[in-house]
Design a protein around this motif. Structure first.
Motif, short mmCIF file in Angstrom:
data_model
loop_
_atom_site.label_atom_id
_atom_site.label_comp_id
_atom_site.label_asym_id
_atom_site.label_seq_id
_atom_site.Cartn_x
_atom_site.Cartn_y
_atom_site.Cartn_z
N SER A 176 0.97 -0.92 -0.11
CA SER A 176 -0.24 0.18 -0.04
C SER A 176 0.81 1.11 -0.03
CB SER A 176 -1.35 0.10 0.79
OG SER A 176 -0.30 -0.05 2.33
N PHE A 200 -5.43 4.90 -5.74
CA PHE A 200 -6.01 3.48 -5.52
C PHE A 200 -5.64 3.07 -6.15
CE2 PHE A 200 -9.73 0.91 -7.06
CZ PHE A 200 -9.31 0.02 -5.48
N ARG A 238 -2.52 1.86 -6.54
CA ARG A 238 -1.80 0.82 -5.60
C ARG A 238 -2.79 -0.53 -6.24
NH1 ARG A 238 -4.70 1.05 -1.26
NH2 ARG A 238 -5.83 3.12 -1.31
N GLN A 280 4.20 3.10 12.89
CA GLN A 280 3.52 2.17 11.80
C GLN A 280 4.88 1.30 11.13
OE1 GLN A 280 1.45 2.32 10.10
NE2 GLN A 280 0.29 3.98 10.29
N PRO A 340 6.46 -2.68 10.66
CA PRO A 340 5.30 -3.87 10.71
C PRO A 340 6.09 -5.18 11.49
CG PRO A 340 6.49 -2.81 8.42
CD PRO A 340 6.78 -1.88 9.54
N LEU A 371 12.06 0.72 10.78
CA LEU A 371 11.78 2.22 9.49
C LEU A 371 12.89 3.25 9.79
CD1 LEU A 371 8.13 2.94 10.27
CD2 LEU A 371 9.24 1.71 8.38
N LEU A 373 12.76 10.97 6.30
CA LEU A 373 12.35 9.20 7.18
C LEU A 373 10.98 9.25 7.32
CD1 LEU A 373 15.86 9.88 9.70
CD2 LEU A 373 15.94 9.20 7.17
N ARG A 374 10.17 9.52 6.83
CA ARG A 374 8.86 9.18 7.81
C ARG A 374 8.48 8.15 6.47
NH1 ARG A 374 4.99 11.27 11.37
NH2 ARG A 374 3.21 11.61 9.94
N VAL A 375 7.76 6.95 7.17
CA VAL A 375 6.77 6.29 5.75
C VAL A 375 5.65 6.72 5.79
CG1 VAL A 375 8.35 4.66 5.99
CG2 VAL A 375 5.84 4.95 7.48
N GLN A 376 5.22 6.79 4.35
CA GLN A 376 3.79 7.10 3.76
C GLN A 376 2.69 6.72 4.93
OE1 GLN A 376 1.82 9.72 1.83
NE2 GLN A 376 4.14 10.34 1.58
N ALA A 377 3.01 5.59 5.13
CA ALA A 377 1.70 5.07 5.95
C ALA A 377 0.88 5.24 7.07
CB ALA A 377 2.65 3.44 6.99
N LEU A 381 -2.09 6.74 5.50
CA LEU A 381 -2.85 6.15 4.91
C LEU A 381 -4.35 5.26 6.28
CD1 LEU A 381 -0.90 3.30 3.21
CD2 LEU A 381 -1.81 5.77 2.36
N GLN A 411 -6.94 1.16 3.91
CA GLN A 411 -5.55 1.48 2.70
C GLN A 411 -3.87 0.71 3.08
OE1 GLN A 411 -5.62 5.57 2.12
NE2 GLN A 411 -6.87 5.43 0.66
N TYR A 412 -3.71 1.24 3.80
CA TYR A 412 -2.43 0.41 4.74
C TYR A 412 -2.98 -0.84 4.44
CZ TYR A 412 1.40 -1.04 7.38
OH TYR A 412 2.17 -2.04 7.96
N HIS A 413 -3.57 -1.78 4.62
CA HIS A 413 -3.59 -3.25 4.51
C HIS A 413 -4.42 -3.05 2.89
CE1 HIS A 413 -2.47 -4.10 8.59
NE2 HIS A 413 -3.42 -3.46 8.66
N SER A 414 -4.16 -2.48 2.44
CA SER A 414 -4.39 -2.15 1.11
C SER A 414 -6.11 -3.54 0.24
CB SER A 414 -3.65 -3.77 -0.10
OG SER A 414 -2.24 -3.03 -0.36
N ASP A 455 -9.59 -1.98 0.22
CA ASP A 455 -9.92 -1.84 -0.85
C ASP A 455 -9.43 -1.45 -2.21
OD1 ASP A 455 -7.02 0.00 -0.56
OD2 ASP A 455 -7.90 1.79 -0.70
N VAL A 456 -7.77 -2.57 -2.65
CA VAL A 456 -8.07 -2.89 -3.64
C VAL A 456 -8.31 -4.08 -3.70
CG1 VAL A 456 -5.59 -3.13 -4.97
CG2 VAL A 456 -5.49 -1.71 -3.57
#
Lengths: 504, 504
Positions: A193, A208, A211, B187, B189, B245, B450-454, B457, B461-464, B466-467
């Motif tokens: 994601s 979206f 992704r 964030q 994982p 991270l 150094l900050r993730v886009q997570a 989200l 969205q993070y866990h995809s 929606d995709v």
């Protein structure tokens, strides 16, 4: 204790007090092109610190020139390919990717892509085969008492040699296709994601639909997973932040150095540009030629800016070439990018060139060709330090507009300078960090304390599917028992009430 | 450019050429006990480098002693609690955890645990409330022009102050309960299949039943997610390797230093041990007393080994105390652990003590009490550098056997030395790394690269998800259309064949 004295010894030798004393024996895996250029600064530093370095070279190698005097020992092995075979394969590959791919339909594209990939694989197999048939070389390797293999995994087979010699591996790479090696062999978790696959041309801020495209590749690689350290040749000035593991070290910019003075003729030309400054233009070490039409489109665009332009180009002189532009067979790229008069860099987007631009804080106009180049330029564009042109479809006006934007809009320079500050402001220089971890693996015969347990789990254990199934089974059992009890209650109640009503 | 001159300026001041010049203004969040002990070495290094350090202190603080002369400025604020309130709450907390919890049934345990947690939370709220009611202190903070807040997040509320002052935060922590802060706010994982929750007492090599237990906590923490750098006070000598991270820096062992010479009386006692050497015994700064029965069990075990024992103990002298054991109100723990005669360390398993043992390579006998101590000792046991005793149930013989194993079986010493080598063999000292990143945040007003886009989200969205839902919808649509077509075909065919047969 041994570790400390090892550092001390290497430090003393590294300082030049005593030279050429055997600190460690390092075996370097063969590679080509920019990959080899990238390896060399680390090898030189290792030599400076007193280590022995032996590089494996296939007889058909184009870039590892064994005839040149070098401080490391070359171990050449015969392969069934000639230099011209390799050159032809590479040229076919570039022609397909740059010119032909755009005009193909999906089926043609898939077929040709499959063919080029098969060509590459056959080359890799021929190399591996050649090495394992060179009994004399293998014997020398066995007797060489190597402490470590230093490998760019772009050509496979190093894992087998490491297994044979029983030595630890340190990988160095920019990335693998869609991060497949790092994810699957290095066990890095990468939520799709926000971690786009390498070469997917996506940023970490995906819509979206993007992704949906960012999938997860599948393959297997137990052998590669045995590597102790992965030296990744990027850093957070270039890459999007993402999860990684303790044995991944980000050493991007390993080859960058301060600018040296320019040759006299080039310096004079640069100085003649006055306040307008110069633009440096190179499409890399492989792309020396292009069609007449493309060369004329580009040359006429270059003629429309007030800057002087230094263009590395070995092809025929374009008719539209303006007086402000000079052609060179070779340019001192790093020294030019570090010159205070340099306003912009027109680049094909190779990692080495981009890193030199980041190092010196120069904004870019990207004309990406193939491989990771389109993806690299998307990184630079998303960080506000570049614009991107399409090599095949761009018109003269597009290139003029792109150049003017990058040179006149201060945001591009500011962002390039911001990346440069991030690049320089690290607790340890990337070359020193790479050398530290290579020596660490030699001192401790590996780096097992940095390896995650994930390497020892099956896929269903890794994803906790067994735990999930177990919990599901418990829930199912409880529900089943509950259902049985309920049913028997209902039956009894109904039965009783019925028999009651019958009695009544 | 500004960044470089900043480093240079601080370096010059740090070297003592010019002192007390304003490099950066750092606001330190209040904390207690071993957390405060852990913060001090970093603060001292920051002061040495010319920064100003202001520490917030609630009037009820037990460990941050504002009456002692200190190189940093204290900013005290009034809270509605007294020192004895805090002491009582803490004592209730320890008593519950060490002695009472074991004899309670599940319902009692849950109730008392909930009560202790509520007590702690009320204390936190009282602190936060006190600070935000101290208008004079708030005004001084607003006028203090702070560049950064340096926070151990064990006491919350710093996020609100950072928001008010609009300054970046650097966190420093050992871990949070089950890694919830790092996972959810940072964030990171953390596949629960090989990353056990902190304080779960699991290793990274979990059996199936253990992996069932290793769950995933849920809570929310947008505020904490804004932190620029997380300085985690562990390293891979102590922790199991796991994903992290780019803005997580592992600086375990920040407070460790080489041993200094011992006070004369202690040195004489240590030297009198001959070849047998000594055992160092401390249950930490909080645990100064225990029941008579426990003290006698322990003392009689200590009498049965040939080593001399230095026991930090302020309680009544046990009747079974043997001549080889001496009691001390205080011991120079780090200097003793670094003494060549020290054979083993009996410890409650606090992180600070364990890190001193790792630093000096001393094997351990763990008698963990509460908090992270049982979990810490499981780490050391799984790495082969310790045995574990249960404080409440252990008999004299257990402790004697444990001590003899750790002292006489060479594997414990070897493993402790291996951890020590890993600890020392790092590219940069943890204290220097911590200081580097604190100064980095001041130089660049954050570390956004150094900050993730997570962080940006949503959970689906993070866990995809929606995709996944989108792809599922497409499959469903295709199946539906296929079904419709098939159905209409069948209907037509049947209809035709029927109408045909009718005609016939």
């Amino acid at each position: 204790m041994r570790g400390r004295s090892f550092i001390l010894t290497c430090l003393i030798f590294g300082l030049g007090l005593v030279r050429n004393v055997n600190c460690g024996n390092i075996l370097v895996w063969y590679t080509e092109g920019s990959h080899w250029i990238n390896l060399k600064p680390v090898l030189e530093t290792l030599l400076d610190r007193g280590h022995n370095v032996t590089a494996l070279v296939p007889s058909s190698s184009l870039f590892m020139d064994v005839s040149e005097p070098a401080p490391y020992h070359y171990e050449t092995f015969e392969v069934s390919l000639t230099k011209s075979d390799v050159r032809n394969t590479m040229e076919r590959f570039f022609r397909f990717w740059i010119y032909e791919a755009q005009h193909m339909n999906f089926i043609e594209l898939s077929k040709t892509f499959y063919k080029t990939m098969t060509d590459h694989l056959e080359m890799c197999v021929a190399y591996c085969d050649g090495l394992f048939k060179s009994e004399a070389v293998l014997n020398r390797l066995r007797e060489g008492k190597f402490d470590l293999m230093f490998v760019d995994p772009v050509y496979p087979c190093s894992e087998l040699v490491a297994e044979m010699l029983d030595v630890p591996i340190v990988y160095t790479l920019r990335f693998s296709l869609a991060h497949s090696m790092e994810r699957l062999c290095g066990q890095i978790p990468a939520p799709p994601s926000y971690v786009p696959g390498a070469m997917s041309k996506l940023t970490d801020n995906m819509t979206f639909s993007e992704r949906v495209f960012s999938g997860r590749p599948t393959s297997f690689c137990e052998m590669m997973g045995k590597a102790d350290i992965w030296l990744i040749r990027t850093y957070w000035d270039f890459d999007y932040p993402r999860p990684f593991l303790p044995n991944f070290k980000f050493v991007g910019g390993i080859h960058c150095r301060p600018a040296k003075p320019l040759p006299k003729d080039i310096e004079e030309f640069v100085e003649s540009s006055g306040d307008d400054g110069v633009v440096v233009f190179s499409l890399g070490s492989i792309m020396n030629n292009m069609t007449k039409e493309r060369a004329n489109t580009i040359a006429s665009a270059l003629g429309q800016i007030p800057q002087k332009v230094l263009w590395r180009y070995s092809g025929e002189k374009p008719e539209t070439l303006a007086p402000n532009t000079r052609l060179y067979d070779w340019i001192p790229q790093n020294d030019l990018l570090g010159h205070p008069k340099t306003k912009a860099f027109i680049t094909h987007g190779g990692t080495n060139g981009i890193y030199e631009a980041i190092y010196h804080g120069v904004p870019m106009v990207g004309i990406p060709m193939f491989a990771d180049q389109p993806d690299n330029m998307v990184h630079m564009k998303s960080k506000g330090a570049a614009v991107i042109m399409d090599f095949i479809s761009m018109e003269t006006k597009d290139l003029v507009d792109g150049l003017k934007a990058v040179i006149n809009d201060p945001s591009y320079k500011e962002n390039a300078m911001r990346l440069s500050r991030i690049h320089h402001d690290r607790p340890i220089h990337p070359r020193d960090e790479a050398v530290f971890w290579i020596e660490f693996v030699m001192r401790h015969k590996g780096a097992k304390h940095l390896r995650v347990q994930a390497h020892n789990l099956t896929w269903y254990q890794y994803h906790s599917l067994d735990v999930f199934a177990f919990l599901l089974a418990i829930i199912a059992l409880v529900l089943f028992i509950f259902y049985k009890i309920l049913k028997s209650c209902v039956v009894r109640c109904c039965f009783r009430s019925r028999s009651k009503s019958k009695k009544e």
